[in-house]
Design an enzyme around this catalytic site. Structure first.
Site, short mmCIF file in Angstrom:
data_model
loop_
_atom_site.label_atom_id
_atom_site.label_comp_id
_atom_site.label_asym_id
_atom_site.label_seq_id
_atom_site.Cartn_x
_atom_site.Cartn_y
_atom_site.Cartn_z
N TYR A 1 -1.75 -0.64 10.49
CA TYR A 1 -1.80 -0.75 9.02
C TYR A 1 -0.56 -0.13 8.39
O TYR A 1 0.07 -0.73 7.53
CB TYR A 1 -3.07 -0.08 8.49
CG TYR A 1 -3.29 -0.32 7.01
CD1 TYR A 1 -3.77 -1.55 6.56
CD2 TYR A 1 -3.02 0.66 6.07
CE1 TYR A 1 -3.97 -1.79 5.20
CE2 TYR A 1 -3.21 0.43 4.71
CZ TYR A 1 -3.69 -0.79 4.29
OH TYR A 1 -3.88 -1.03 2.95
N SER B 1 0.85 -1.19 0.00
CA SER B 1 0.00 0.00 0.00
C SER B 1 0.88 1.24 0.00
O SER B 1 2.01 1.21 0.51
CB SER B 1 -0.89 0.03 1.25
OG SER B 1 -1.58 1.27 1.36
#
Length: 262
Positions: free
Chosen positions: A162, A148
């Protein structure tokens, strides 16, 4: 130079975790269109089977929860019931957790780190033998980790685990690549930006608004993600090893920072 089949995946077998929706489903559709036989896995069996039916006869559902090491081994065992060799593994299944720093819980840390970091490593380990059996120097195996842009830059939300997990997976990609290249298996990663999905609800529900903060002035399309994955999975990407390709419309690498006038 014959480029006719440079991006084709005819005769290749792929397995995609989190393949029933979002980015995983985009990649599955792209691989199938290029001739691959694709196995998709996801935690919810009904959703997994429905997605496989939608994607057509070259897509097979293997429902499994890969957030634990036993789950990774179980998926590998399920796959072995169908195939003896695996050409392409896409580690896409992931989770996020957002909560204020003061109250961020251990379960929000462990859930995200387990699925986003531990799972790609141990699933690749569990599928090592069928991948090694398929790989040659002229036709290397491919492991593609879905990371990501939040592993490359900060977002404004309280998604501590995350951020950490995606940064970790980008670096783990390099370390796995250094080991598996010895067996003619290339490990790479794709770092997506704003793509409409259940995980990225802002892009899904407010795409036009999100697009205003992206240099390309739009969110990602299915073809953007599928095209990048096809490139890495096919002959076209055979000489790319350990790298992360950022697919975000320029947010990480083509957005100007802010300054304060003196």
């Amino acid at each position: 130079m014959d480029t006719t089949n440079l991006f084709r995946l005819d005769g290749r077998v792929a397995l995609i975790t989190g393949g029933s929706r979002g980015i995983g489903k985009m990649i599955a559709a792209g691989f199938i269109a290029q001739g691959a036989k694709v196995y998709i896995s996801s935690r919810k069996a009904d959703v997994c089977f429905a997605a496989a039916e939608e994607l057509g006869p070259n897509c097979i559902a293997l429902p499994q929860d890969v957030s634990t090491v036993p789950g990774c081994k179980a998926l590998a065992a399920q796959f072995a019931e169908h195939e003896s060799k695996l050409d392409i593994l896409v580690n896409n299944a992931g989770a996020a957790w957002g909560e204020a720093f003061e109250t961020f819980p251990e379960k929000g840390w462990d859930k995200v780190m387990d699925l986003n970091v531990k799972s790609p490593f141990f699933l690749t380990q569990a599928l090592y033998e069928p991948m090694k059996a398929a790989a040659t120097r002229d036709k290397p195996g491919k492991v593609i980790n879905i990371t990501s842009i939040d592993g490359q830059r900060l977002n404004p939300w309280d998604t501590y685990s995350y951020h950490a997990s995606k940064s970790a997976l980008i670096y783990l990609t390099k370390r796995m690549a250094a080991r598996l290249i010895k067996d003619a298996i290339n490990v790479t990663s794709i770092a997506p930006g704003a793509f409409a999905s259940d995980m990225n609800r802002a892009a899904r529900d407010h795409g036009d608004a999100v697009a205003q903060g992206i240099p390309a002035k739009r969110i990602g399309y299915d073809e953007d993600m599928a095209g990048t994955a096809i490139y890495l999975a096919s002959r076209a990407g055979d000489y790319v090893v350990g790298d992360t390709i950022t697919v975000d419309g320029g947010l990480v690498n083509a957005a100007l920072g802010t300054s304060i006038d003196a």
